[in-house]
Design an enzyme around this catalytic site. Sequence first.
Site, PDB file in Angstrom:
ATOM      1  N   GLU A 321       9.002   0.536   5.777  1.00  0.00           N
ATOM      2  CA  GLU A 321       9.823   0.582   4.602  1.00  0.00           C
ATOM      3  C   GLU A 321      11.209   0.106   4.970  1.00  0.00           C
ATOM      4  OE1 GLU A 321       9.189   3.965   2.960  1.00  0.00           O
ATOM      5  OE2 GLU A 321       6.997   3.674   2.213  1.00  0.00           O
ATOM      6  N   ASN A 364       5.149  -2.628   7.830  1.00  0.00           N
ATOM      7  CA  ASN A 364       4.685  -2.082   6.848  1.00  0.00           C
ATOM      8  C   ASN A 364       5.567  -1.930   5.310  1.00  0.00           C
ATOM      9  OD1 ASN A 364       2.191  -0.873   5.559  1.00  0.00           O
ATOM     10  ND2 ASN A 364       3.129   0.950   5.843  1.00  0.00           N
ATOM     11  N   HIS A 399       0.250   1.301  -3.113  1.00  0.00           N
ATOM     12  CA  HIS A 399       0.497   2.563  -4.103  1.00  0.00           C
ATOM     13  C   HIS A 399       0.521   2.169  -5.436  1.00  0.00           C
ATOM     14  CE1 HIS A 399       0.512   5.316  -0.665  1.00  0.00           C
ATOM     15  NE2 HIS A 399       1.669   4.754  -0.047  1.00  0.00           N
ATOM     16  N   GLU A 428      -2.012   1.703   2.555  1.00  0.00           N
ATOM     17  CA  GLU A 428      -2.096   3.001   2.015  1.00  0.00           C
ATOM     18  C   GLU A 428      -2.394   3.194   0.652  1.00  0.00           C
ATOM     19  OE1 GLU A 428       1.802   4.529   2.527  1.00  0.00           O
ATOM     20  OE2 GLU A 428       2.022   3.646   4.432  1.00  0.00           O
ATOM     21  N   ASP A 430      -3.738   3.595  -3.003  1.00  0.00           N
ATOM     22  CA  ASP A 430      -4.298   4.710  -3.884  1.00  0.00           C
ATOM     23  C   ASP A 430      -4.083   4.325  -5.305  1.00  0.00           C
ATOM     24  OD1 ASP A 430      -1.775   5.307  -3.767  1.00  0.00           O
ATOM     25  OD2 ASP A 430      -1.869   7.251  -2.826  1.00  0.00           O
TER      26      ASP A 430
HETATM   27  C1  XIL Z   1       3.373  10.596   2.676  1.00  0.00           C
HETATM   28  C2  XIL Z   1       2.426  11.793   3.064  1.00  0.00           C
HETATM   29  O1  XIL Z   1       0.990  11.301   2.660  1.00  0.00           O
HETATM   30  C3  XIL Z   1       2.848  12.959   2.602  1.00  0.00           C
HETATM   31  O2  XIL Z   1       2.051  14.052   3.312  1.00  0.00           O
HETATM   32  C4  XIL Z   1       4.210  13.422   3.419  1.00  0.00           C
HETATM   33  O3  XIL Z   1       4.650  14.559   2.704  1.00  0.00           O
HETATM   34  C5  XIL Z   1       5.187  12.279   2.669  1.00  0.00           C
HETATM   35  O4  XIL Z   1       4.653  10.884   3.100  1.00  0.00           O
HETATM   36  N1  XIL Z   1       4.386   5.545   2.115  1.00  0.00           N
HETATM   37  C6  XIL Z   1       4.396   5.953   3.651  1.00  0.00           C
HETATM   38  C7  XIL Z   1       3.576   7.125   3.964  1.00  0.00           C
HETATM   39  O5  XIL Z   1       4.243   5.090   4.386  1.00  0.00           O
HETATM   40  O6  XIL Z   1       4.001   7.533   5.184  1.00  0.00           O
HETATM   41  C8  XIL Z   1       3.850   8.146   2.989  1.00  0.00           C
HETATM   42  O7  XIL Z   1       3.033   9.257   3.222  1.00  0.00           O
HETATM   43  C9  XIL Z   1       3.595   7.726   1.517  1.00  0.00           C
HETATM   44  C10 XIL Z   1       4.387   6.620   0.865  1.00  0.00           C
END
Ligand code: XIL
Length: 644
Positions: A321, A364, A399, A428, A430
């Site tokens: 990020e 990422n 996401h 990641e 979802d």
């Molecule tokens: C999230 C985890 O899933 C949580 O448990 C934690 O509290 C916060 O981070 N982007 C990312 C991940 O790169 O590392 C994040 O993970 C979600 C958003």
Amino acid sequence: MRALARLALATLVVAVPLTAVVAAHAAADPTPVTVLTSDFEDGTVQGWTGRSAESLAVGTTVAHGGTHSLAVTGRTATWNGPSLSVLGTFEKGTAYTISAWVRMADGSDNARLSVERRTGGTATYETVVGNTAVTSSGWVNLTGHYTLSADVDFLNLYVETASTTGSLYLDDVTASYVPALPIQTDIPAVKDVVTEFPVGAAVTGAEITTEHGDLLARHFNSITPGNALKWDATEPTENTFTYTQADPIIAFAKAHDMKVRGHTLVWHNQTPAWVFQDANGATMTATAENKALLLARLENHIRNVAAHYGDTIGTWDVVNEVIDESQSDGMRRSSWYTITGLDYIRTAFRVAREVAPSAKLCINDYNTNVAAKRDALYNLVVQLKGEGVPIDCVGHQMHVNVSWPSISDTEAMLKKFEGIGVEQQITEMDVSIYTGSGESFPTPPADRLLAQAYMYRDMFALFRRYKADLTSVTLWGLADDNTWLDTYPVTRKDAPLLFDTRLQAKSAYWGVVDPSKIGGTASPSASVSPSASTSAGPSGCAVTYKITGSWPGGFQGDVKIANTGSSAIANWKLAWTFAGGQTISQLWNGTVAQSGSAVSVTGASWNATIAAGGSASVGFLASWTGSNPVPATFTVNGTTCTVL
Ligand code: XIL
């Protein structure tokens, strides 16, 4: 049109294949098993003790249920409070629901419910229910969930308060769990159906044990520790490295022949404060000395963490990020960036390559399907690769939600990074059932679950077509019983994964594995209708509010509206409420009206319309006194936006 679409969906839900999926859920009616009850009705403390020298006594002054409760007096510190051993009561890997009733003897405070666990003398404190206002005028319920994730030799449940040492009462404490259902063994494994690339899941805590571990090993051939490899987990204090969270996950992956994605070496979140403190313990400012210290810490961190795992971790998210497309240079203004410029990225990749020469090294980020973000990331990767920085791979977090983004924007994202010598990974994914942060459903509505199934279907079909570019697809979680979206961006139950809260396959799973089972050909965006129970409209927005500068009495702010919906937002009107008496004195790129604490902003002629996927930003100067809290909620044309 919308009513028709909903009707068509309703018909579809009753139609053949989906009925079977839905019926399987209904049959799994959960009956909780109670493992702990403390009602103090027998006049004894029922095993509760003080955490220090405070006194515990059962009395009849007040009671939640029956006639007795536990009185806790003589507390001398806020952490003093009633405590009960649950060692031998709570089993590792089982999700318990814990409920307790609390009231103060006098005055008011915030109470919280926590667990202290110890392994080999090292204590870890886990919050079950965070600070909750309690008074002496009535009982307040604290209910939360807890899953023990480690082998322990001490395990205590306790109540403490936030600020006072006042006496308190406790009553009717219960803990229960819903017995796990066996995982389904008569359905195809995701990894056997999707063979174009490894398919992974991110896991936390106890998800490698019992039924969760079975589900993970059965369906996935890649694993990402969700939190266990982040800086706060691996190097909480300088040069003290611990791998107690990550090692069991990596061992599980090895034992089941799964690939591992290492997430993440450098991020602006979940990084301990000491990293950005200078030699005197003060917050670093951008000096040459601090830059050298920060880069040395970064190098030391990566040398240790990446070397600890050697070849076991096949891919690292080296940096996470780093892009902020609203900045003129596209770079997020993290402490990493403000102190070192691009050098933290250069150093991170150089050192990672040196220590883990065979690992794929990724950059990422999220929202890479949004054109401006995608382009900023692309420009950075091209520039750095041109300099010889060893970037092997671009990670797209994905996401997303049931109606966003479009498949064509996602395809444009994948296409963009072709031909520049990088692999791509979905890191990641979802699919939230929510399209705005004003929504909250007690249980996921059928139409959302179906839209979600279509989204998974269409996204996986796209990914499989792009198998030449993609070398991994990972979901950010295993099942809906444990998802970060339950607390982000607001607290509400979400259901973004392939398996439900009882680990059974959802329609989303069938969307990936066998779309013929979910019927229909609707595209995801067409299949979502706004629910009557929510305030959010069909379009989506995300607001980023930033304090870009602050001085005694004044500050400068920046507010960005991103249109996350599928159609343009015309004549936008952004509204929020200041909680700290702040007053705007000047605003640019829009027109402001403030009445008391209520602020509303409309666009300037040239940014009054925000295209789908686009954004508009305004800047302002304002006054503040005392504190300068960030507004909690923003609306655009009456629709509550996600707050980023
Ligand atoms: C999230 C985890 O899933 C949580 O448990 C934690 O509290 C916060 O981070 N982007 C990312 C991940 O790169 O590392 C994040 O993970 C979600 C958003």
